[in-house]
Structures are given as structure tokens and as C-alpha cells.
Design a protein around this motif. Structure first.
Motif, PDB file in Angstrom:
ATOM      1  N   UNK A 133      -6.934  -0.043  -4.840  1.00 20.09           N
ATOM      2  CA  UNK A 133      -6.275   1.179  -4.401  1.00 20.09           C
ATOM      3  C   UNK A 133      -5.949   2.198  -5.163  1.00 20.09           C
ATOM      4  N   UNK A 134      -6.710   3.459  -4.697  1.00 12.02           N
ATOM      5  CA  UNK A 134      -6.654   4.644  -5.457  1.00 12.02           C
ATOM      6  C   UNK A 134      -6.068   5.855  -4.836  1.00 12.02           C
ATOM      7  N   UNK A 135      -4.568   5.989  -4.807  1.00  9.07           N
ATOM      8  CA  UNK A 135      -3.971   7.029  -4.165  1.00  9.07           C
ATOM      9  C   UNK A 135      -4.575   8.434  -4.499  1.00  9.07           C
ATOM     10  N   UNK A 136      -4.978   8.827  -5.588  1.00  9.07           N
ATOM     11  CA  UNK A 136      -5.476   9.961  -5.876  1.00  9.07           C
ATOM     12  C   UNK A 136      -6.740  10.303  -4.893  1.00  9.07           C
ATOM     13  N   UNK A 137      -7.402   9.457  -4.394  1.00  7.01           N
ATOM     14  CA  UNK A 137      -8.863   9.561  -3.664  1.00  7.01           C
ATOM     15  C   UNK A 137      -8.487   9.289  -2.300  1.00  7.01           C
ATOM     16  N   UNK A 138      -7.023   9.083  -1.994  1.00  6.52           N
ATOM     17  CA  UNK A 138      -6.681   8.325  -0.682  1.00  6.52           C
ATOM     18  C   UNK A 138      -7.459   7.252  -0.199  1.00  6.52           C
ATOM     19  N   UNK A 139      -8.084   6.526  -1.028  1.00 13.63           N
ATOM     20  CA  UNK A 139      -8.943   5.486  -0.575  1.00 13.63           C
ATOM     21  C   UNK A 139      -8.888   4.285  -1.019  1.00 13.63           C
TER      22      UNK A 139
ATOM     23  N   UNK B 184       0.944  -1.260  -0.028  1.00  9.33           N
ATOM     24  CA  UNK B 184      -0.163   0.090  -0.246  1.00  9.33           C
ATOM     25  C   UNK B 184       0.998   1.306   0.011  1.00  9.33           C
ATOM     26  N   UNK B 185       1.899   1.273   1.040  1.00 14.14           N
ATOM     27  CA  UNK B 185       2.690   2.370   0.765  1.00 14.14           C
ATOM     28  C   UNK B 185       3.373   2.647  -0.533  1.00 14.14           C
ATOM     29  N   UNK B 186       3.583   1.393  -1.198  1.00 12.42           N
ATOM     30  CA  UNK B 186       4.512   1.634  -2.435  1.00 12.42           C
ATOM     31  C   UNK B 186       3.522   2.244  -3.450  1.00 12.42           C
ATOM     32  N   UNK B 187       2.374   1.825  -3.499  1.00 11.04           N
ATOM     33  CA  UNK B 187       1.251   2.429  -4.421  1.00 11.04           C
ATOM     34  C   UNK B 187       0.860   3.796  -4.142  1.00 11.04           C
ATOM     35  N   UNK B 188       0.888   4.234  -2.806  1.00  6.38           N
ATOM     36  CA  UNK B 188       0.812   5.858  -2.563  1.00  6.38           C
ATOM     37  C   UNK B 188       1.978   6.318  -2.918  1.00  6.38           C
ATOM     38  N   UNK B 189       3.131   5.847  -2.997  1.00  8.41           N
ATOM     39  CA  UNK B 189       4.211   6.560  -3.338  1.00  8.41           C
ATOM     40  C   UNK B 189       4.176   6.803  -4.976  1.00  8.41           C
ATOM     41  N   UNK B 190       3.983   5.899  -5.540  1.00 10.44           N
ATOM     42  CA  UNK B 190       3.853   5.708  -6.968  1.00 10.44           C
ATOM     43  C   UNK B 190       2.823   6.570  -7.239  1.00 10.44           C
TER      44      UNK B 190
END
Lengths: 174, 330
Positions: free
Chosen positions: B159-165, B137-143
Motif C-alpha cells: 500500500x503506497x499512500x503517496x501514489x494513492x495505489x 488501509x485507512x490508517x496507512x493512508x492517514x500515516x
């Protein structure tokens, strides 16, 4: 016997009456009146003196829940209600014009009480306005040299109100 | 193998009796029980006190507890009748030793290899989040790009980092079921990872339930830490919370609120937190790891610990606070 009470304060429309209703075993007694002037744009009624609800504790004692009127012109009531309270829950309407400014008003008014007891901050209506976010609230508190729990809450959800009171109790214990 | 018993809300005399009865049980059955209130595997709780009943309500889902009372009205798995009797105590300790040793949990999803936890206090070989779902999850957020994570036999996690969701099926994060627990504990190499086609994002947003990504980071760390401190961190460093976790989003047990309150108001090492909160060290370590993953902790290497007993509250007030807490648990 000494009264056991918690006080809910915060900006107008932040949900103090709703929060107390979520916990109270009795219908909340309040002194709402029809809103006039600038208030009417935001809600039909507003509290001018206080809200009152209560919960019965396992040993039969009553925990009294007081809500202060939101408008600053009724600030003389705030101190009176806070006398002898276990702690304070501050609700801030994030969809208001200046949420951090509102928080500052309550922190300033209750600073002495907060230092003697404690407080928990619930930020409401974050679904309508995401900014300021919780990090901004925590930064703001740090600048005020205060470390208090801050939650994003929906006071219509009883679990969120319970969380704030449970946290207040935990903060009082340590 | 050693077993550790702790007590909660027992009178001093009962605790002393318990200590000597433990020694008798050890001699009689060749067991190795010892009394340690900070690290008990099993806790004897005096149910005839308000404090004990509150502790019971708060902890019975997570801990092995023995109800110590005059009458067994608590539907307890383990009950010890008052007053303490040597025979009852020794038999109970024997029974417990048979049941909690050895601890062997069969994996619910057989293809997942168990990960053996490294030693708690070894800062080098400690808990490594990157080996678990939390690392993915952390890697996906970083990417910053959306991905679907899939563990064989379980629902997909979008996992959608743009939405933080994160988006997935309906689930109760405060009480994950056994399969979900395995999901949160699983090692990263068991997940497949596929980029999400941007044209499908809206479908995902509409069709699945959304969860704050921090709740998944939190839960995954709590579930996969296994009482092992983050690699590179030290048990003896004084620590303090920068801010209180936002438990309106993060799943919590009632004792997490107390731990957070203590850690927000005091600078203390993990063993001291454990002793003050009366929670076992592994529980405190799991909580600390989760706070650290969300960047909620200050490690204050140069700071001194807050002196003991900075705040003392009367027994009457403590009882009142416990009363309120208990009432809110209903």
C-alpha cells in the motif's frame, strides 16, 4: 415511430467518435475532414457535422447514437441532434487547455435538455493530465447546482463507454 | 426460523395466488415462509416479461432466484412452471427451506475466525471498519507511509499512500475469487504489517499490478459489512449521495448503478431506498457503508425525505430503458 437516440457531445478530441465506435454494431458513419488551423496540432481529422452509430435492442428497435461536432462554431447542430434524445453524454478532454471551461460550454448549451432528461460526464485522458481531478469536477457541478455522475474514462475501453450509458439509463429511471 | 420470499414482475393475481400458496405450504410442512418484496431471501421472477428477464440478468449472480415461466429455458437452479400450482409451489418452498437453512459457510482459510455480525439497527454495536482490512488501509493512508500487508497464505498487498495505489498480483476486482473474498472480509488482526523500505518502492511499482486504493477501501467495505450498518449511523436518517461513485475505478454490480442514481437524486432513508430499488436491506446497507467510507454520503438529519413518486415514467419508457440496459449487459 419515434426515434430512440442518445447524444454524445464534448470537446474536440475528447473521444466522441471512439466512444460511439465502441458501442455501434455498424461502422460509424461520420463527417470527419482533415483538420486545419489550430485543430491540426491536436488531431489529424475532426468531425464537422455528426457521427452516427447504432445498436439493436432485444426487441428489435434501434438505439441511435449521435455524436455532435466538437467545435463550438458548429453549435447550431447540437440542439438539432439533441431533439427527442433520451439523454446526453458529455466527454471532456482533461488534457485540453481548460477542461472545466469546456464543460461549462456544454452545460450552458444543453442546460435545458439536461434538466428535461439527464446527462453523464466522462473525463478522458486523465492519464495525461491528472488535474483537474474528479473532485474538482464534482465541485464545479455543485456550484452550477447540478448533480450528475462524473467518471474518469478511457473511451477506447468498451466497458467504460457501457458504464456511462448504463448510468445514464439508471439516472433516467429515478 | 423464518424464510422470506419476494416476487419480481409478477402479475397481481399471481402474487395473490403465491401468497395463499405460501400459507398452504406453511401449514403442510410446518414452515414459516412469508412474502416481503423488499427483503426476500429468494425471489420469484416472471421470466415471461421483459422486466423480469432484465432483473434476472442483473441479479442472478448475487441472489437466489426462481425462474417463473411457461418453459424452463433459462438453466435455472430453481424453476417454477406457469401457471401456479399448489403442489409445485409447496414442494419448491419445502426444497428451498431445506437448502437455505441453516446457512453455514466453512471458512476457506481455516485459521481465520469468523466474526459474528452485530444487529443491523443497533447504531452502537454496528459495523466497525477499523476491525477489517479497510481500517488498516485507512490508517496507512492517514500515516502517509508505505506498508506491506500480508494475510497468511495469500499474496502480499503493498500500500503506497503517496501514489494513492495498492500493488499486488493480477486480480479481477469485479469478480474476486473465493480466496480474495476472504482477504477482503478478514479482520485486521489477521494481517501482518511491515513498513516498505523506500529503496524497494520502484521494484514494487514495476513488478506488481497497481490498483486505485479507493477500490480496495470500497471492496473491503462491501465484502466485510455483512449487512450491518456502520456503528453510530441510523437506518432512519435521510441520506443522499454527495456525488456518484466513480465506477470506472470501483468494482460494481449493475444494481449499484441504480442504487447510486436513486441516492443521488433523492433524499431517503435506507428502508425506503431498499423498497424503491427493490434490493434487500443488507445489500443497501453494504452499499451505504462503502459510500460512507469513501465520504460520498451526506447524512441529512434535518432534511425531509424526497416525497414519493417525484418522478414517474411511463411503462413504455421503463421497458425501453430496461431494454437498453439489458442490451448493454451482453
Amino acid at each position: 415511430m419515434k426515434e430512440i437516440k442518445l447524444v454524445f457531445t464534448g470537446s474536440m478530441g475528447a473521444g466522441k467518435t471512439t466512444a460511439i465506435s465502441a458501442l455501434s454494431e455498424i461502422p460509424v458513419i461520420n463527417t470527419d475532414v482533415n483538420a486545419t488551423d489550430e485543430v491540426i496540432a491536436r488531431k489529424a481529422t475532426t468531425t464537422v457535422a455528426l457521427d452516427y452509430g447504432e445498436m439493436t435492442l432485444p426487441d428489435g428497435q434501434k438505439l441511435r447514437l449521435y455524436g455532435t461536432p466538437g467545435q463550438e462554431r458548429f453549435a447550431y447542430m447540437w440542439k438539432i441532434l439533441m431533439q427527442g434524445a433520451l439523454g446526453l453524454i458529455i466527454l471532456v478532454d482533461n488534457a485540453g487547455e481548460n477542461p472545466l471551461g469546456d464543460l461549462e460550454i456544454y452545460l450552458n448549451h444543453f442546460r435545458e435538455d439536461i434538466e428535461k432528461t439527464t446527462a453523464v460526464i466522462g473525463v478522458t485522458r486523465m492519464d495525461l493530465s491528472k488535474k483537474p481531478n474528479l473532485a474538482a469536477y464534482n465541485d464545479f457541478l455543485r456550484k452550477k447546482n447540478l448533480q450528475l455522475p462524473v467518471f474518469s474514462v478511457d473511451v477506447r475501453r468498451k466497458q467504460n463507454v457501457v458504464l456511462m450509458v448504463q448510468t445514464l439509463v439508471a439516472m433516467l429511471e429515478y | 426460523m423464518q424464510y422470506i420470499l419476494s416476487t419480481y414482475a409478477l402479475e397481481k393475481s399471481d402474487r395473490l395466488f403465491m401468497k395463499s400458496m405460501i400459507e398452504m405450504a406453511n401449514k403442510k410442512f410446518g414452515l414459516q415462509w412469508r412474502l416481503d418484496d423488499a427483503n426476500g431471501q429468494v425471489t420469484v421472477v416472471d421470466m415471461d416479461t421483459q422486466e423480469g428477464r432484465t432483473f434476472w440478468e442483473t441479479n442472478r449472480a448475487q441472489k437466489t432466484l426462481i425462474a417463473y415461466a411457461e418453459k424452463d429455458t433459462y438453466q435455472a437452479t430453481f424453476f417454477l412452471e406457469k401457471p401456479l400450482k399448489v403442489q409445485l409451489v409447496t414442494q419448491l418452498l419445502k426444497k428451498l427451506a431445506d437448502q437455505i437453512n441453516p446457512i453455514s459457510i466453512s471458512p476457506i482459510i481455516p485459521q481465520i475466525a469468523p466474526v459474528s455480525p452485530p444487529p443491523i439497527s443497533n447504531g452502537i454495536a454496528g459495523y466497525k471498519p477499523e476491525k477489517y482490512l479497510v481500517g488498516l488501509l485507512k490508517k496507512i493512508i492517514a500515516d502517509g507511509k508505505p506498508y506491506t500487508l500480508q494475510l497468511a497464505g495469500t499474496p502480499a498487498l503493498h500500500v503506497v499512500p503517496e501514489d494513492q495505489m495498492c500493488y499486488t498480483v493480477d486480480m479481477d476486482l469485479s469478480e474476486p475469487n473465493p480466496v480474495q473474498k476472504v482477504w477482503f472480509k478478514s479482520t485486521a488482526n489477521h494481517f501482518s504489517k511491515q513498513p516498505i523500505d523506500l529503496s524497494k518502492l520502484n521494484l514494487i511499482r514495476d513488478d506488481f499490478t497497481s490498483y486505485d486504493i479507493s477500490a480496495f477501501l470500497w471492496l473491503s467495505t462491501l465484502q466485510s459489512s455483512n449487512g450491518v450498518l456502520l456503528a453510530g449511523h441510523s437506518l432512519t436518517n435521510p441520506i443522499r449521495l454527495k456525488e456518484y461513485p466513480n465506477f470506472s475505478i470501483l468494482p460494481y454490480d449493475p444494481f449499484h448503478l441504480q442504487m447510486a442514481a436513486f441516492m443521488l437524486k433523492n433524499t431517503a432513508s435506507i428502508p425506503r431506498i431498499s423498497a424503491n430499488i427493490r434490493q434487500p436491506m443488507p445489500t443497501v446497507i453494504n452499499f451505504y457503508n462503502a459510500c460512507a467510507v469513501l465520504d460520498l454520503v451526506n447524512i441529512e438529519k434535518t432534511a425531509k425525505e424526497t416525497p414519493e413518486a417525484t418522478k414517474t415514467i411511463s411503462l413504455e419508457k421503463k421497458g425501453l430503458l430496461q431494454n437498453i440496459f439489458q442490451r448493454l449487459m451482453r
